[in-house]
Design a protein around this motif. Structure first.
Motif: not given
Length: 239
Positions: A178-181, A187-196
């Motif tokens: 749950e890192p984007t809660s 910002t959630r989508l950008k975070f996920v893109d960077l992670l992947l």
């Protein structure tokens, strides 16, 4: 040819103390290098599943195999070493240390794992240089960031420091709980893109847990907890 498995649950059961089973998974598999979105509401068993994947909890029945190891066959110290060397965690609450700099927070896994430290040095000229590279890649560049305490950062910035810490040394498995809660939708989508993107660079398997189904399209496969966990809903994630 069958791909190697990063995670395998086979008739895996977990119960707290002598209570009823809160997790009952007949078959759940994640291939090496796969990016999996694990979705479910509060109480669906997500946290228990992650505890089993990390070797923090032990199954009360069946098999839990992670990166080729049956964690129940390992003693506590070997599980700790396995987790430090091969698994990167991104926690919902970040767990950053306020008395350490941003770089030193990112370098924490290298203090506990010779393997992660060596891999970080091979990725850059030194482990600190790799920590700086990850922070810059995640948008935290320049002395104005690197010299700050983590307590001076926004929630989103703290989250990126926590992500850099999980990624350093290219662990084989990244587990994000749950890192984007706490983030807004863009910002959630950008975070996920960077992670992947960073996990693709390292070849890491990703298990990303969330109750937000809008993030699922970023992943190769989406799994609903209610489809794999046969334990009754009313007893799941009991204390």
């Amino acid at each position: 040819m069958t791909s190697p498995l990063a995670i395998r649950f086979s008739n895996a059961v977990f119960a707290y103390r002598s209570g009823p089973a809160v997790l009952d998974i007949a078959d759940f598999r994640v291939e090496a290098g796969e990016r999996v979105f694990l979705e479910g509401p509060s109480g669906s068993g997500k946290s228990t599943l992650l505890g089993l994947v990390g070797g923090i909890l032990m199954p009360t029945g069946g098999v839990v195999e992670v990166l080729g190891e049956q964690l129940a066959d390992l003693g506590p110290s070997r599980r700790d070493r396995f987790r430090a060397d091969r698994v990167g965690f991104v926690f919902q609450m970040f767990n950053l240390l306020p008395y350490l700099s941003l770089v030193d927070n990112v370098l924490l896994p290298c203090r506990f794992s010779v393997a992660r430290a060596a891999a970080a040095r091979s990725d850059s000229e030194s482990a600190p240089a790799e920590a700086v590279r990850l922070l810059e890649r995640l948008g935290l560049s320049g002395e104005e960031f690197l010299e700050r305490s983590v307590t001076e950062l926004s929630i989103g910035q703290q989250q990126r420091v926590a992500l850099a810490r999980a990624l350093i040394g290219g662990p084989a498995l990244i587990v994000a709980d749950e890192p984007t809660s706490s983030l807004d939708a863009p910002t959630r989508l950008k975070f996920v893109d960077l992670l992947l993107e960073e996990c693709s660079r390292a070849g890491s398997t990703v298990v990303f847990v969330s109750h937000d189904p809008s993030l699922a399209s970023s992943f190769e496969r989406s799994v609903r907890m209610e489809d794999i966990n046969a334990a009754p809903l009313e007893v799941r994630d009991a204390p």
